[in-house]
Motif scaffolding. Structure first.
Motif, mmCIF file in Angstrom:
data_model
loop_
_atom_site.group_PDB
_atom_site.id
_atom_site.type_symbol
_atom_site.label_atom_id
_atom_site.label_comp_id
_atom_site.label_asym_id
_atom_site.label_seq_id
_atom_site.Cartn_x
_atom_site.Cartn_y
_atom_site.Cartn_z
ATOM 1 N N ILE A 20 55.314 27.785 47.799
ATOM 2 C CA ILE A 20 54.919 27.958 49.196
ATOM 3 C C ILE A 20 53.934 29.101 49.335
ATOM 4 N N ILE A 21 54.247 30.246 48.734
ATOM 5 C CA ILE A 21 53.358 31.405 48.844
ATOM 6 C C ILE A 21 52.044 31.132 48.127
ATOM 7 N N LYS A 22 52.101 30.399 47.010
ATOM 8 C CA LYS A 22 50.871 30.066 46.294
ATOM 9 C C LYS A 22 49.932 29.247 47.174
ATOM 10 N N VAL A 23 50.465 28.225 47.860
ATOM 11 C CA VAL A 23 49.626 27.411 48.746
ATOM 12 C C VAL A 23 49.111 28.246 49.912
ATOM 13 N N LEU A 24 49.970 29.103 50.474
ATOM 14 C CA LEU A 24 49.536 29.993 51.559
ATOM 15 C C LEU A 24 48.394 30.895 51.081
ATOM 16 N N ALA A 25 48.549 31.455 49.875
ATOM 17 C CA ALA A 25 47.530 32.357 49.340
ATOM 18 C C ALA A 25 46.214 31.632 49.085
ATOM 19 N N THR A 26 46.290 30.399 48.591
ATOM 20 C CA THR A 26 45.059 29.655 48.330
ATOM 21 C C THR A 26 44.362 29.285 49.633
ATOM 22 N N THR A 27 45.153 28.963 50.651
ATOM 23 C CA THR A 27 44.567 28.659 51.954
ATOM 24 C C THR A 27 43.887 29.883 52.542
ATOM 25 N N VAL A 28 44.575 31.027 52.485
ATOM 26 C CA VAL A 28 43.992 32.273 52.979
ATOM 27 C C VAL A 28 42.762 32.649 52.162
ATOM 28 N N GLY A 29 42.813 32.380 50.856
ATOM 29 C CA GLY A 29 41.659 32.681 50.012
ATOM 30 C C GLY A 29 40.409 31.975 50.490
ATOM 31 N N GLU A 30 40.570 30.742 50.944
ATOM 32 C CA GLU A 30 39.435 29.961 51.441
ATOM 33 C C GLU A 30 38.960 30.475 52.797
ATOM 34 N N THR A 31 39.906 30.640 53.728
ATOM 35 C CA THR A 31 39.521 31.011 55.098
ATOM 36 C C THR A 31 39.118 32.479 55.212
ATOM 37 N N ALA A 32 39.767 33.351 54.424
ATOM 38 C CA ALA A 32 39.411 34.764 54.476
ATOM 39 C C ALA A 32 37.990 34.987 53.968
ATOM 40 N N ALA A 33 37.619 34.244 52.929
ATOM 41 C CA ALA A 33 36.246 34.355 52.424
ATOM 42 C C ALA A 33 35.248 33.946 53.510
ATOM 43 N N ASP A 34 35.564 32.871 54.230
ATOM 44 C CA ASP A 34 34.683 32.433 55.319
ATOM 45 C C ASP A 34 34.641 33.450 56.447
ATOM 46 N N THR A 35 35.799 34.046 56.778
ATOM 47 C CA THR A 35 35.867 35.037 57.853
ATOM 48 C C THR A 35 35.029 36.262 57.532
ATOM 49 N N LEU A 36 35.203 36.794 56.322
ATOM 50 C CA LEU A 36 34.467 37.997 55.930
ATOM 51 C C LEU A 36 32.978 37.715 55.809
ATOM 52 N N PRO A 70 57.067 42.163 43.837
ATOM 53 C CA PRO A 70 56.520 41.078 44.666
ATOM 54 C C PRO A 70 55.224 41.410 45.386
ATOM 55 N N TRP A 71 55.156 42.541 46.094
ATOM 56 C CA TRP A 71 53.961 42.792 46.894
ATOM 57 C C TRP A 71 52.746 43.043 46.014
ATOM 58 N N THR A 72 52.943 43.693 44.865
ATOM 59 C CA THR A 72 51.822 43.948 43.960
ATOM 60 C C THR A 72 51.311 42.649 43.354
ATOM 61 N N TYR A 73 52.246 41.826 42.894
ATOM 62 C CA TYR A 73 51.873 40.560 42.265
ATOM 63 C C TYR A 73 51.145 39.650 43.248
ATOM 64 N N TRP A 74 51.713 39.471 44.439
ATOM 65 C CA TRP A 74 51.127 38.522 45.383
ATOM 66 C C TRP A 74 49.853 39.060 46.024
ATOM 67 N N LEU A 75 49.704 40.378 46.104
ATOM 68 C CA LEU A 75 48.428 40.942 46.551
ATOM 69 C C LEU A 75 47.330 40.579 45.560
ATOM 70 N N ALA A 76 47.645 40.693 44.263
ATOM 71 C CA ALA A 76 46.661 40.326 43.238
ATOM 72 C C ALA A 76 46.321 38.844 43.322
ATOM 73 N N VAL A 77 47.328 37.990 43.537
ATOM 74 C CA VAL A 77 47.078 36.549 43.661
ATOM 75 C C VAL A 77 46.188 36.263 44.866
ATOM 76 N N LEU A 78 46.499 36.891 46.002
ATOM 77 C CA LEU A 78 45.707 36.670 47.213
ATOM 78 C C LEU A 78 44.250 37.071 47.005
ATOM 79 N N LEU A 79 44.028 38.243 46.439
ATOM 80 C CA LEU A 79 42.660 38.732 46.260
ATOM 81 C C LEU A 79 41.911 37.933 45.195
#
Length: 276
Positions: A20-36, A70-79
């Motif tokens: 679930i978090i992986k899919v959320l992170a990949t979705t944010v990865g796409e939209t965050a890049a567009d936002t920035l 958790p927060w360190t690992y998933w921050l790295a995945v998100l970025l």
């Protein structure tokens, strides 16, 4: 050469929360890049530089840790999701490299990474990430999965004109087929994991475009910023839950097996699990 000093496992147990978090992170990865890139007017190059610096900082924290946090690992995945998206976008939009080419190049790069990883460590299992060298292979593979998934997702949804909602269904169905092959036909556990991991990237990208793009372009019109805030909020909530409960932390006996060629299962490792 990266250190071979043994550590506790640096990655989470693969549970439903992981996917679930992986899919959320990949979705944010796409939209965050567009936002920035667009909404904050940083431009593609400026966004890439900023996110690459942030990713370097996140990976520094991740490599310094001696266990899964958790927060360190998933921050790295998100970025790394954002940076992987931007790498593909730079090649396609700034340099004019066709999506077919970027898809093929990143597929080859990922295959080479896996080959080098296996030749060095004799396993591709994520439950054996207990040395800096293995972790370096792991994050290299993760980066290429995101870049490959972005290119493949855009190729299917846009260039092949499949559309966002159909692409979401296609990649979701492929992941379902992998799960069926794993649990119904005993597909190799490590192979199944990495196939599913690669497929979640174009799934997330297609889902992001479906939610964020304007209705006249085949989307639902939530916008990149709105989609980013929604999915990021849910992801942060889940990571906070995992931090408090340790639900996805590997049991000590499984993490300890990583000194050899363990696959994180409650049994000895077989040749099937090692992909060898």
């Amino acid at each position: 050469m990266p250190s071979t000093r043994m550590m506790s496992s640096k990655v989470p147990e693969v549970t439903v929360y992981f996917w679930i978090i992986k899919v959320l992170a990949t979705t944010v990865g796409e939209t965050a890049a567009d936002t920035l890139n667009a909404d904050l007017d940083l431009g593609l190059t400026g966004t890439t530089v900023v996110m690459a610096v942030l990713l370097a900082g996140a990976l520094y924290l991740q490599f310094r840790a001696n266990r899964y946090v958790p927060w360190t690992y998933w921050l790295a995945v998100l970025l790394i999701s954002v940076v992987g998206t931007l790498i593909t976008d730079n090649l396609v939009d700034n340099l004019g490299v066709p999506l077919e080419t970027t898809t093929a190049v990143f597929a080859i790069a990922l295959a080479v990474t896996f080959a080098a990883w296996y030749a060095s460590e004799r396993t591709l299992s994520i439950h054996t990430i207990v040395t800096a060298r293995r972790e370096a292979f792991y994050w290299s593979a993760i980066l290429f999965t995101f870049a490959l998934g972005t290119a493949a997702g855009d190729l299917v949804a846009e260039q092949l004109d499949v559309g966002y909602w159909k692409s979401t269904l296609v990649f979701g169905a492929l992941i379902g087929a992998v799960a069926l092959a794993r649990y119904g036909f005993r597909l190799n556990a490590v192979l199944a994991f990495w196939i599913a991991y690669v497929l979640t990237r174009p799934l997330g990208a297609s889902l992001a475009d479906l939610l964020s793009q304007d209705r006249d372009e085949g989307g639902l019109g939530l916008g990149a910023t709105g989609t980013t805030v929604l999915f990021l909020g849910v992801g942060l909530g889940l990571v906070a839950y995992l931090t408090v409960t340790n639900t996805d932390e590997l049991p000590p006996e499984q993490a300890g097996a990583a000194a050899g060629l363990g696959d994180g299962a409650d049994r000895p490792v077989s040749a099937n699990d090692r992909l060898g």
